[in-house]
Design an enzyme around this catalytic site. Sequence first.
Site, PDB file in Angstrom:
ATOM      1  CG  HIS A 105      -0.340   0.343  -4.143  1.00  0.00           C
ATOM      2  ND1 HIS A 105      -1.334  -0.463  -3.632  1.00  0.00           N
ATOM      3  CD2 HIS A 105       0.494  -0.486  -4.815  1.00  0.00           C
ATOM      4  CE1 HIS A 105      -1.109  -1.716  -3.981  1.00  0.00           C
ATOM      5  NE2 HIS A 105       0.001  -1.764  -4.701  1.00  0.00           N
ATOM      6  CE1 TYR A 139      -2.876   5.568  -7.492  1.00  0.00           C
ATOM      7  CE2 TYR A 139      -2.581   5.203  -5.147  1.00  0.00           C
ATOM      8  CZ  TYR A 139      -3.130   4.824  -6.350  1.00  0.00           C
ATOM      9  OH  TYR A 139      -3.926   3.728  -6.414  1.00  0.00           O
ATOM     10  CD  GLU A 154      -2.810  -1.539   0.550  1.00  0.00           C
ATOM     11  OE1 GLU A 154      -2.845  -0.944  -0.545  1.00  0.00           O
ATOM     12  OE2 GLU A 154      -3.636  -2.412   0.881  1.00  0.00           O
TER      13      GLU A 154
END
Lengths: 134, 332
Positions: free
Chosen positions: B101, B105, B98
């Site tokens: 991720h 972004y 996570e």
Amino acid sequence: MRLVFDSLTGNVRRFALAVSREAGGVPVGSVRDAPPAPGEPFLLLTYTFGQGEVPASTAAFLRSHAGGLRGVVSSGSYHWGENFGRAGDRIASEFRVPLVARLNKGGTVSDREQVTRWVRSHLSGGGETYGTLD
Amino acid sequence: MTRTPFTATNWSEPEDSFSVTFYEKYTSQLWFPEEIPLSNDAIVWKSLTEAERWTYMHASAGLNALDTLQGEVGMPALRGLVPGHIRKATLQFQGMMEDIHARSYSLMNKTFLSTTEERAVFAWVEAQPQLQFKIAFIGDVFADPDTSDFGLWRKMVVSCMLETALFYSGFYYPLLMAGQGRMVSAGEIFNLIILDEAVHGVYVALLAQERFEALNDAQQAEALAWFDGALDTLYRNELAYTDTLYARVGLTEDVGRFIRFNFNILADNLGLERRFPDEDINPVVLNGIRTRGTTHDFFSAKGSSYAKLNVEPLADEDFAELWPERPAVAHD
């Protein structure tokens, strides 16, 4: 004709039980505990894991029971693009049986109707081939 | 006073039949955003309309906040409460994914936006009411001191809601663009994230199904009523969030369909009845999922179409194939 399923999350088990019910109580069991009799025709319902692989438990089951395999339904996850439900394609091509349906997870109402129709058509008429050498 | 001895992780005798498979799946699909060059997309980015850029960057910023929540709060909360060394290791790995991720972004923002634009989009995250509502609602469940089977089940369910349904208002747009052949390298990153989240959603849902099975009938009924209420609240909040993100590009309705589709997958994973009627989703979005990456170098090939390379030792047969003992005879 019997339904044999392999399930990790329960989606395929629930789908198989629903089809069994909707097709009028067709016998249903898991690859682990309810194998078909030798030569008894069955529809296999399984899932896909990894890079589109056939689950080890399904592969082990097919090593000793492939004789009665008449068709396969595979569940997967649409996220995997070309590998979505690919276990079904692999089994269909290896054993030369139709891929009856590819389910996104637990499948839709129309998936269930389609598979139920297939099962019914194999109960009456050409599908039941007990006693013949096919 | 005697202490319970601390035990080591025994991977030879796993505590269940599936956690090792998930852990191995994660190690085989581990990727880093630096592996996907975004320079081609930087040119495409300039050709987008202002409205398209706005939706794209805000959809992605919202996802960054949610992945940060999962990496920093959600996965550690589950890891702390779920017994079993291998399960804890698997959940911790998910938490690390996570965080990767969230970094992805942020790296995309850095590539496509000016520093001023970047700051504005992070400020938007802090002030966006539906996004903050969603984070607060889920954060409260993670922080709830109830660690009974029901309490743990609720934490797992909101984790799955994020992974399998609530991320999809954000995923829609990059998938649609990739399906149209635009922003395809960034689309590749989104695809890699989606594949990770899809597996997380299955794993945590399997753990949740166990906790649900441990409840008695009355507790299960209470759990289902809670699920319906939470789903309804978050779904309505999601539609309002979707309208904020997508009204200017005229896609609110279509995103709503995609969200309902994914909420049904959530129900499938959790072993519950689907909450919405079956609907088809936009084929261009599906095409975005199917888009093959073209930016991978050979050695880091990963994603939905590639397996991490395996190495096997050379054997005599390999040489026999190259230099057959008997010279090949011409076919005539």
